[in-house]
Design a protein around this motif. Sequence first.
Motif, PDB file in Angstrom:
ATOM      1  N   THR A 161      36.304  18.105  45.802  1.00  0.00           N
ATOM      2  CA  THR A 161      35.310  18.027  44.702  1.00  0.00           C
ATOM      3  C   THR A 161      35.898  18.974  43.643  1.00  0.00           C
ATOM      4  OG1 THR A 161      33.653  17.458  46.532  1.00  0.00           O
ATOM      5  CG2 THR A 161      32.897  17.749  44.238  1.00  0.00           C
TER       6      THR A 161
ATOM      7  N   ARG B  81      28.941  20.854  55.217  1.00  0.00           N
ATOM      8  CA  ARG B  81      29.887  20.685  53.899  1.00  0.00           C
ATOM      9  C   ARG B  81      29.146  21.030  52.871  1.00  0.00           C
ATOM     10  NH1 ARG B  81      32.851  16.609  54.340  1.00  0.00           N
ATOM     11  NH2 ARG B  81      33.626  15.295  52.487  1.00  0.00           N
TER      12      ARG B  81
ATOM     13  N   MET C  72      41.676  24.170  63.150  1.00  0.00           N
ATOM     14  CA  MET C  72      41.138  23.607  61.776  1.00  0.00           C
ATOM     15  C   MET C  72      39.791  23.663  62.256  1.00  0.00           C
ATOM     16  SD  MET C  72      39.791  20.572  60.736  1.00  0.00           S
ATOM     17  CE  MET C  72      39.780  19.268  59.488  1.00  0.00           C
TER      18      MET C  72
ATOM     19  N   MET D  54      35.496  22.432  60.519  1.00  0.00           N
ATOM     20  CA  MET D  54      34.972  21.703  59.313  1.00  0.00           C
ATOM     21  C   MET D  54      33.734  22.659  58.710  1.00  0.00           C
ATOM     22  SD  MET D  54      35.844  18.933  57.979  1.00  0.00           S
ATOM     23  CE  MET D  54      34.488  17.676  57.590  1.00  0.00           C
TER      24      MET D  54
ATOM     25  N   ASN E  50      42.624  11.592  54.288  1.00  0.00           N
ATOM     26  CA  ASN E  50      41.514  11.230  55.778  1.00  0.00           C
ATOM     27  C   ASN E  50      41.914   9.889  56.310  1.00  0.00           C
ATOM     28  OD1 ASN E  50      40.043  12.855  53.781  1.00  0.00           O
ATOM     29  ND2 ASN E  50      38.573  12.984  55.737  1.00  0.00           N
TER      30      ASN E  50
ATOM     31  N   MET F 281      36.035  24.427  52.526  1.00  0.00           N
ATOM     32  CA  MET F 281      35.812  23.258  51.482  1.00  0.00           C
ATOM     33  C   MET F 281      35.704  23.757  50.298  1.00  0.00           C
ATOM     34  SD  MET F 281      34.708  20.480  53.998  1.00  0.00           S
ATOM     35  CE  MET F 281      33.564  21.152  54.938  1.00  0.00           C
ATOM     36  N   SER F 282      35.375  22.979  49.252  1.00  0.00           N
ATOM     37  CA  SER F 282      34.843  23.285  47.974  1.00  0.00           C
ATOM     38  C   SER F 282      33.522  24.166  48.013  1.00  0.00           C
ATOM     39  CB  SER F 282      34.263  22.049  46.871  1.00  0.00           C
ATOM     40  OG  SER F 282      35.498  21.385  46.875  1.00  0.00           O
TER      41      SER F 282
ATOM     42  N   ALA G 108      42.154  17.812  48.801  1.00  0.00           N
ATOM     43  CA  ALA G 108      41.596  16.640  49.714  1.00  0.00           C
ATOM     44  C   ALA G 108      41.319  15.605  48.832  1.00  0.00           C
ATOM     45  CB  ALA G 108      40.465  17.369  50.439  1.00  0.00           C
TER      46      ALA G 108
ATOM     47  N   LYS H  72      40.834  11.938  49.398  1.00  0.00           N
ATOM     48  CA  LYS H  72      40.218  10.734  49.939  1.00  0.00           C
ATOM     49  C   LYS H  72      39.576  10.054  48.685  1.00  0.00           C
ATOM     50  CE  LYS H  72      36.159  13.024  51.805  1.00  0.00           C
ATOM     51  NZ  LYS H  72      36.680  14.398  52.083  1.00  0.00           N
TER      52      LYS H  72
ATOM     53  N   ILE I 295      43.862  15.107  57.500  1.00  0.00           N
ATOM     54  CA  ILE I 295      42.555  15.930  57.567  1.00  0.00           C
ATOM     55  C   ILE I 295      41.430  15.152  58.089  1.00  0.00           C
ATOM     56  CG2 ILE I 295      43.285  17.548  55.988  1.00  0.00           C
ATOM     57  CD1 ILE I 295      41.277  16.303  53.964  1.00  0.00           C
TER      58      ILE I 295
HETATM   59  C1  PLP Z   1      36.515  15.644  52.042  1.00  0.00           C
HETATM   60  C2  PLP Z   1      37.133  16.703  53.042  1.00  0.00           C
HETATM   61  C3  PLP Z   1      37.267  18.023  52.386  1.00  0.00           C
HETATM   62  C4  PLP Z   1      37.066  18.423  50.953  1.00  0.00           C
HETATM   63  O1  PLP Z   1      35.531  18.476  50.878  1.00  0.00           O
HETATM   64  P1  PLP Z   1      35.015  18.927  49.393  1.00  0.00           P
HETATM   65  O2  PLP Z   1      33.805  19.240  49.691  1.00  0.00           O
HETATM   66  O3  PLP Z   1      35.032  17.625  48.423  1.00  0.00           O
HETATM   67  O4  PLP Z   1      35.939  20.024  48.832  1.00  0.00           O
HETATM   68  C5  PLP Z   1      37.971  18.907  53.346  1.00  0.00           C
HETATM   69  N1  PLP Z   1      38.135  18.579  54.773  1.00  0.00           N
HETATM   70  C6  PLP Z   1      37.762  17.473  55.063  1.00  0.00           C
HETATM   71  C7  PLP Z   1      38.359  17.261  56.477  1.00  0.00           C
HETATM   72  C8  PLP Z   1      37.616  16.490  54.156  1.00  0.00           C
HETATM   73  O5  PLP Z   1      37.315  15.297  54.760  1.00  0.00           O
END
Ligand code: PLP
Length: 220
Positions: free
Chosen positions: A211, A154, A149, A151, A46, A192-193, A23, A25, A67
């Motif tokens: 990250t 986070r 997909m 989210m 993104n 994600m991370s 990812a 961004k 994404i």
């Molecule tokens: C930034 C982002 C991620 C990755 O997030 P991290 O916590 O940095 O791994 C994953 N998916 C989407 C949609 C994001 O915007």
Amino acid sequence: MEIADSVKFFLDAVPPDVVIVAAAKHRTIDEVEAVIRAGITHIGQNYVQQAKPMVQALGGRAEWHMIGHLQRNKVSPAVQIFNLIETLDSARLARAIDSRCEDLGKVMLVLIEINSGRESNKTGVLPEQLDDLLAEIVDLKHIRIMGLMTMGPRFGDPEDSRPYFKATRKEFDRLSAMNLPNVTMRYLSMGMSNSYQVAIEEGANIIRVGTKIFGERPRK
Ligand SMILES: *Cc1c(COP(=O)(O)O)cnc(C)c1O
């Protein structure tokens, strides 16, 4: 950790059938080039305006996933830049993608984004809206639905993500069993991370990691 070391860590830690989307961004072209050199094959972006120069510079060396939330006024550049759009969440957006791809003579691969956390400020469709959305878009000839997909939260305890991932997996299995035309339930993009391990346990075959590959994000 150096980028090459964190990529190596992920390539070793993750089963080979799980796609790691880096990812990217707010990262530089040099950083993205470094992850590709280290063995990453999929890059997530993104923002169309950040993706554009990267794809120009590094294009054929990776697959490019959208994404972030896709605005309809960015559909035209997006369908030329990306190999797969992970964030389809409305019939209007699907029709805009379809119509632009018809002009270009291509078929866009998409995932439907599920708002599994049911947060009103989040993008994605609620699980109970999924069938209505599908009914509206399965006939579009220039998009192909390749999976789902989500989210999830986070930050915080990765275990907090598990119910969201389970709920999304349930929809994934349900749609797989329906055998809809123009729908191939191939990809489940979750984690994600902070949560990729839980996501893989719950069936993800795409994880999106920022990250933990690139390091802390620079402040804008
Ligand atoms: C930034 C982002 C991620 C990755 O997030 P991290 O916590 O940095 O791994 C994953 N998916 C989407 C949609 C994001 O915007």
